[in-house]
Design an enzyme around this catalytic site. Structure first.
Site, PDB file in Angstrom:
ATOM      1  N   TYR A 144       0.905  -1.224   0.002  1.00 26.95           N
ATOM      2  CA  TYR A 144       0.025  -0.050  -0.008  1.00 26.95           C
ATOM      3  C   TYR A 144       0.829   1.239  -0.084  1.00 26.95           C
ATOM      4  O   TYR A 144       0.719   2.279  -0.688  1.00 26.95           O
ATOM      5  CB  TYR A 144      -1.116   0.076   1.304  1.00 26.95           C
ATOM      6  CG  TYR A 144      -2.147   1.272   1.249  1.00 26.95           C
ATOM      7  CD1 TYR A 144      -3.030   1.291   0.238  1.00 26.95           C
ATOM      8  CD2 TYR A 144      -1.745   2.207   2.176  1.00 26.95           C
ATOM      9  CE1 TYR A 144      -3.750   2.257   0.355  1.00 26.95           C
ATOM     10  CE2 TYR A 144      -2.735   3.167   2.337  1.00 26.95           C
ATOM     11  CZ  TYR A 144      -3.728   3.163   1.390  1.00 26.95           C
ATOM     12  OH  TYR A 144      -4.658   4.358   1.225  1.00 26.95           O
ATOM     13  N   VAL A 187     -11.000   2.887  14.172  1.00 31.01           N
ATOM     14  CA  VAL A 187     -12.340   3.680  14.536  1.00 31.01           C
ATOM     15  C   VAL A 187     -13.362   2.791  14.449  1.00 31.01           C
ATOM     16  O   VAL A 187     -14.198   2.467  15.388  1.00 31.01           O
ATOM     17  CB  VAL A 187     -12.797   4.835  13.858  1.00 31.01           C
ATOM     18  CG1 VAL A 187     -14.342   5.373  14.124  1.00 31.01           C
ATOM     19  CG2 VAL A 187     -11.722   5.937  14.267  1.00 31.01           C
ATOM     20  N   ASN A 189     -13.106  -0.564  14.249  1.00 24.57           N
ATOM     21  CA  ASN A 189     -12.851  -1.473  15.189  1.00 24.57           C
ATOM     22  C   ASN A 189     -13.270  -1.260  16.834  1.00 24.57           C
ATOM     23  O   ASN A 189     -14.106  -2.293  17.381  1.00 24.57           O
ATOM     24  CB  ASN A 189     -11.102  -1.656  15.366  1.00 24.57           C
ATOM     25  CG  ASN A 189     -10.682  -2.788  14.473  1.00 24.57           C
ATOM     26  OD1 ASN A 189     -11.277  -3.371  13.749  1.00 24.57           O
ATOM     27  ND2 ASN A 189      -9.355  -3.334  14.786  1.00 24.57           N
ATOM     28  N   ARG A 210      -2.860   8.991  16.295  1.00 17.88           N
ATOM     29  CA  ARG A 210      -3.709   9.515  15.096  1.00 17.88           C
ATOM     30  C   ARG A 210      -4.233  10.667  14.950  1.00 17.88           C
ATOM     31  O   ARG A 210      -4.814  10.985  16.039  1.00 17.88           O
ATOM     32  CB  ARG A 210      -4.436   8.235  14.626  1.00 17.88           C
ATOM     33  CG  ARG A 210      -3.689   6.727  14.336  1.00 17.88           C
ATOM     34  CD  ARG A 210      -2.491   6.826  13.173  1.00 17.88           C
ATOM     35  NE  ARG A 210      -2.286   5.501  13.042  1.00 17.88           N
ATOM     36  CZ  ARG A 210      -1.111   5.002  13.721  1.00 17.88           C
ATOM     37  NH1 ARG A 210      -0.485   5.799  14.473  1.00 17.88           N
ATOM     38  NH2 ARG A 210      -0.664   3.904  13.406  1.00 17.88           N
TER      39      ARG A 210
END
Length: 312
Positions: A144, A187, A189, A210
């Site tokens: 990614y 979030v 989760n 974060r």
């Protein structure tokens, strides 16, 4: 009215972007292979007279006539992009080549949805656009991170070599309704675990940070970038500079959801960044953009969405 192509248009961000573009009076062509995108996200648009949905994988060429292209196609959560890492890299790199080729042929402005992951596990805090990042090129997140970095390279080379009209935005953690409940992001989760009465799982000691941007703010920044002056290409950070530890986020979710969930700790995954916070000075000065939705307010909307989704 413009005819606008949105790749990844049935995903979390893409579906909200389609909503906004239609609200502004445009025609929207939504392209998605439904690997992580969901038809439920665009079900309310399927009967809209200016909306069209097409199943297509951007790793194959696409021949359409449009005025603008938003390239959002790519799985964006570790659970999904690590499921098939080779395909993730292909989607970022070959997908970018195909969309850039399309933009070149039809002379369309094209926006790349890049990511804060291009900064890797940063040594500079907060992260400004002139920071080149610290990325492991052979780690489990590389498909990614490096895929998105290569896509940025391609965008700027097409701009320099072919004078293509490009915009590049670096998206920081975004949350809100239509997040995938099993995407593994922090979030979703925390909210799903709390609503299910399960313990909330924090990886590491909870001190890593974060910055969380509500989806409506993110989309307004994305559209503002697409509409920005011709000679402004970016890259530009779009995110909320409010910085929270994982422990603070878990406590905020628990406070709003209630219930009996407790917080448990597990080892930190490989190459998980310790800090993440955008410097949005450029977005403020060039786009007149800054986020407006506070974390508590955004969490309230997101929890309500997941509550209805899970019937919790």
């Amino acid at each position: 009215m413009k005819r606008i192509l949105v790749t990844g248009g049935s995903g979390f961000l893409g579906s909200h972007l389609c909503d906004q573009l239609l609200a502004e009076g445009n025609e929207v062509l939504c392209v998605d292979n439904y690997f992580t995108g969901r038809r439920e996200n665009i079900a309310h648009l399927l009967q809209h007279p200016r909306f069209e949905a097409m199943r297509h994988d951007v790793t194959f060429p696409l021949f359409v006539e449009v005025d603008q292209i938003y390239n959002l196609a790519c799985p964006a959560s570790p659970v999904h992009y690590q499921f098939d890492p080779v395909q993730t890299t292909k989607t970022s790199v070959i997908g970018a080549i195909n969309m850039l080729g399309l933009a070149k042929r039809i002379k369309a402005r094209i926006l790349q949805a890049s990511t804060s992951e291009v900064y890797g596990d940063p040594e500079v805090h907060p992260q400004a656009e002139d920071y080149w990042g610290r990325v492991n090129p052979i780690g489990i997140r590389s498909c990614y991170d490096e895929g998105k970095r290569c896509a940025e390279t391609l965008f700027f080379d097409y701009h320099r070599q072919h004078r293509l009209d490009i915009k590049v935005m670096r998206i920081f953690n975004t949350y809100g309704p239509r997040m995938h409940p099993n995407d593994g992001r922090v979030v979703s989760n925390f909210i799903v675990q709390a609503l299910s009465g399960d313990d909330i799982t924090i990886y590491g000691d909870g001190s890593q940070t974060r910055s969380f941007c509500y989806v409506d703010d993110l989309i307004s920044g994305m559209v503002a970038l697409m509409k920005s002056r011709d000679d402004f290409t970016g890259p530009v950070n779009i995110g909320n500079p409010g910085e929270f530890t994982m422990l603070e986020l878990a406590e905020k979710v628990l406070k709003q959801v209630g219930g009996t969930s407790k917080i448990t700790f597990r080892p930190l995954p490989q190459d998980d960044p310790k800090q993440r916070q955008p410097d949005i000075s450029l977005a403020k000065s060039e786009l007149g953009w800054e986020p407006r939705v506070a974390l508590e307010d955004g969490l309230q909307e997101t929890i309500a969405y997941f509550r209805s989704l899970l019937n919790a």
